[in-house]
Design an enzyme around this catalytic site. Structure first.
Site, PDB file in Angstrom:
ATOM      1  N   ASP A 118       0.808  -1.098  -0.055  1.00 53.20           N
ATOM      2  CA  ASP A 118      -0.011   0.067   0.027  1.00 53.20           C
ATOM      3  C   ASP A 118       0.908   1.116  -0.107  1.00 53.20           C
ATOM      4  O   ASP A 118       1.948   1.374   0.575  1.00 53.20           O
ATOM      5  CB  ASP A 118      -0.800   0.002   1.289  1.00 53.20           C
ATOM      6  CG  ASP A 118      -1.938  -0.912   1.214  1.00 53.20           C
ATOM      7  OD1 ASP A 118      -2.152  -1.937   0.484  1.00 53.20           O
ATOM      8  OD2 ASP A 118      -2.648  -1.030   2.267  1.00 53.20           O
ATOM      9  N   ASP A 119       0.128   2.444  -0.341  1.00 50.96           N
ATOM     10  CA  ASP A 119       0.763   3.781  -0.009  1.00 50.96           C
ATOM     11  C   ASP A 119       1.858   4.111  -1.271  1.00 50.96           C
ATOM     12  O   ASP A 119       2.448   5.302  -0.802  1.00 50.96           O
ATOM     13  CB  ASP A 119       1.292   3.944   1.281  1.00 50.96           C
ATOM     14  CG  ASP A 119       0.054   3.678   2.444  1.00 50.96           C
ATOM     15  OD1 ASP A 119      -1.002   3.592   1.722  1.00 50.96           O
ATOM     16  OD2 ASP A 119       0.638   3.890   3.554  1.00 50.96           O
ATOM     17  N   HIS A 138      -6.264   3.160  -4.082  1.00 47.51           N
ATOM     18  CA  HIS A 138      -5.800   3.394  -2.462  1.00 47.51           C
ATOM     19  C   HIS A 138      -6.467   4.794  -2.341  1.00 47.51           C
ATOM     20  O   HIS A 138      -5.903   5.320  -1.379  1.00 47.51           O
ATOM     21  CB  HIS A 138      -4.534   2.913  -2.122  1.00 47.51           C
ATOM     22  CG  HIS A 138      -4.521   2.676  -0.617  1.00 47.51           C
ATOM     23  ND1 HIS A 138      -5.388   1.774   0.200  1.00 47.51           N
ATOM     24  CD2 HIS A 138      -3.391   3.031   0.125  1.00 47.51           C
ATOM     25  CE1 HIS A 138      -4.725   1.837   1.376  1.00 47.51           C
ATOM     26  NE2 HIS A 138      -3.694   2.678   1.437  1.00 47.51           N
ATOM     27  N   HIS A 170      -5.544   9.469   0.656  1.00 45.91           N
ATOM     28  CA  HIS A 170      -5.355   8.522   1.919  1.00 45.91           C
ATOM     29  C   HIS A 170      -5.993   9.164   3.243  1.00 45.91           C
ATOM     30  O   HIS A 170      -5.425   9.178   4.177  1.00 45.91           O
ATOM     31  CB  HIS A 170      -3.934   8.277   2.127  1.00 45.91           C
ATOM     32  CG  HIS A 170      -3.670   6.900   2.865  1.00 45.91           C
ATOM     33  ND1 HIS A 170      -3.716   6.832   4.310  1.00 45.91           N
ATOM     34  CD2 HIS A 170      -3.562   5.643   2.381  1.00 45.91           C
ATOM     35  CE1 HIS A 170      -3.445   5.784   4.586  1.00 45.91           C
ATOM     36  NE2 HIS A 170      -3.221   4.893   3.390  1.00 45.91           N
ATOM     37  N   HIS A 224       3.830  -2.202   2.914  1.00 44.97           N
ATOM     38  CA  HIS A 224       3.550  -0.933   2.446  1.00 44.97           C
ATOM     39  C   HIS A 224       5.145  -0.679   1.855  1.00 44.97           C
ATOM     40  O   HIS A 224       6.113  -0.946   2.308  1.00 44.97           O
ATOM     41  CB  HIS A 224       3.427   0.091   3.604  1.00 44.97           C
ATOM     42  CG  HIS A 224       2.485   0.057   4.257  1.00 44.97           C
ATOM     43  ND1 HIS A 224       2.009  -1.060   5.275  1.00 44.97           N
ATOM     44  CD2 HIS A 224       1.111   0.704   4.103  1.00 44.97           C
ATOM     45  CE1 HIS A 224       0.701  -0.832   5.641  1.00 44.97           C
ATOM     46  NE2 HIS A 224       0.299   0.133   5.050  1.00 44.97           N
TER      47      HIS A 224
HETATM   48 ZN   LIG Z   1      -2.521   2.964   2.955  1.00 42.15          ZN
END
Ligand SMILES: [Zn+2]
Length: 277
Positions: free
Chosen positions: A72-73, A123, A127, A233
């Site tokens: 993620d991210d 995503h 965020h 991540h």
């Molecule tokens: Zn995230």
């Protein structure tokens, strides 16, 4: 002693039936307890990775052989290129849940991720914690990231993961409007924490434990049961170029070991397709 009869046990607020105080209106106890129980259920639906209360999610692969590693991210210029090389070395495919504002800054990295055989997902644009947003705000967050990825790749992704895993009743329907299935996880080791790589390696041990348990018996090894979705991540949602060197180190440690246990590293597309015979 008569007075003792009126002492309210400390468990009264959660177990009203255990309360002996007949002078207390039971609604004064039951109503807060009911509200607390409803709040507890809502919190479960909002945060638990496998809760289906606010809509259906994917939180496991369809075979104990399949491990879906997700990141993620990102995209993150400081980490994602090294991660792509690491995954290549171990013939591993993964799924990257991207933040729209970073996608706009690093379009080539998104193209490279797809060119290496990985999947990408939405995503959101910035965020946020979607639990706190209105239906309209949620739709905007999803749409902006959707457009950013679609513009670069020529087609939209199929997968969505809510930031922090947080959902409210509008999140999954808003994702579905754009054609997404929502993907959660079975294991969230906490690789964003300021801990040594050894700590993170230990936190990822359950993947090996599950594989040992589920694949040791040949009768169980093919299509019966489910497999893990691991949430890591490669980015940091507050800024580009966040440090994720511990995540890379932990994967260096585990990828060959997980492979030796019989796991295959698959994208979410492969994780929900027909299991291999
Ligand atoms: Zn995230």
């Amino acid at each position: 002693m008569v007075g003792a009869r009126y002492i309210v046990p400390s468990t009264c607020s959660v177990l009203p039936q255990a309360c002996e105080n007949e002078r207390v209106n039971p609604w004064l106890i039951a109503a807060p307890a009911t509200i607390a129980a409803a709040a507890g259920i809502a919190a479960y639906g909002a945060t638990h990775p496998c809760a289906q209360l606010f809509g259906r999610t994917i939180c496991r692969t369809n075979s104990p052989r399949k491990l879906a590693i997700t990141f993620d991210d990102g995209p993150n210029p400081a980490v994602t290129p090294k991660l792509l090389d690491l995954l290549d070395r171990h013939n591993a495919k993964a799924t990257f849940f991207l933040i729209g504002k970073f996608v706009r800054e690093c379009p080539d990295l998104v193209k490279e991720t797809i060119a290496r055989g990985h999947a990408v997902g939405n995503h959101t644009e910035t965020h946020p914690n979607l639990f706190r947003l209105t239906r309209r705000e949620i739709r905007i967050e999803l749409r902006l990231c959707h457009d950013a990825i679609s513009h670069i790749l020529g087609s939209p992704p199929k997968w969505f993961r809510p930031p922090f895993g947080m959902r409210n009743p509008w999140v999954i329907p808003a994702a579905r409007e754009l054609g997404y299935r929502t993907v959660m996880w079975t294991l969230l080791p906490g690789d964003w924490r300021e801990q040594p790589a050894e700590w993170l390696i230990q936190r990822m041990q359950p993947i090996a434990d599950h594989a040992q348990r589920n694949l040791s018996n040949a009768a169980n090894s093919a299509t019966k049961g489910t497999g893990d979705i691991l949430c890591l991540h490669d980015g940091a949602h507050r800024k580009l170029n966040g440090d994720r060197s511990r995540t890379l180190a932990a994967l260096e440690h585990w990828l060959p070991r997980w492979r030796d246990l019989g796991l295959e590293f698959v994208t979410i597309d492969q994780a929900v397709s027909t299991p291999a015979p």
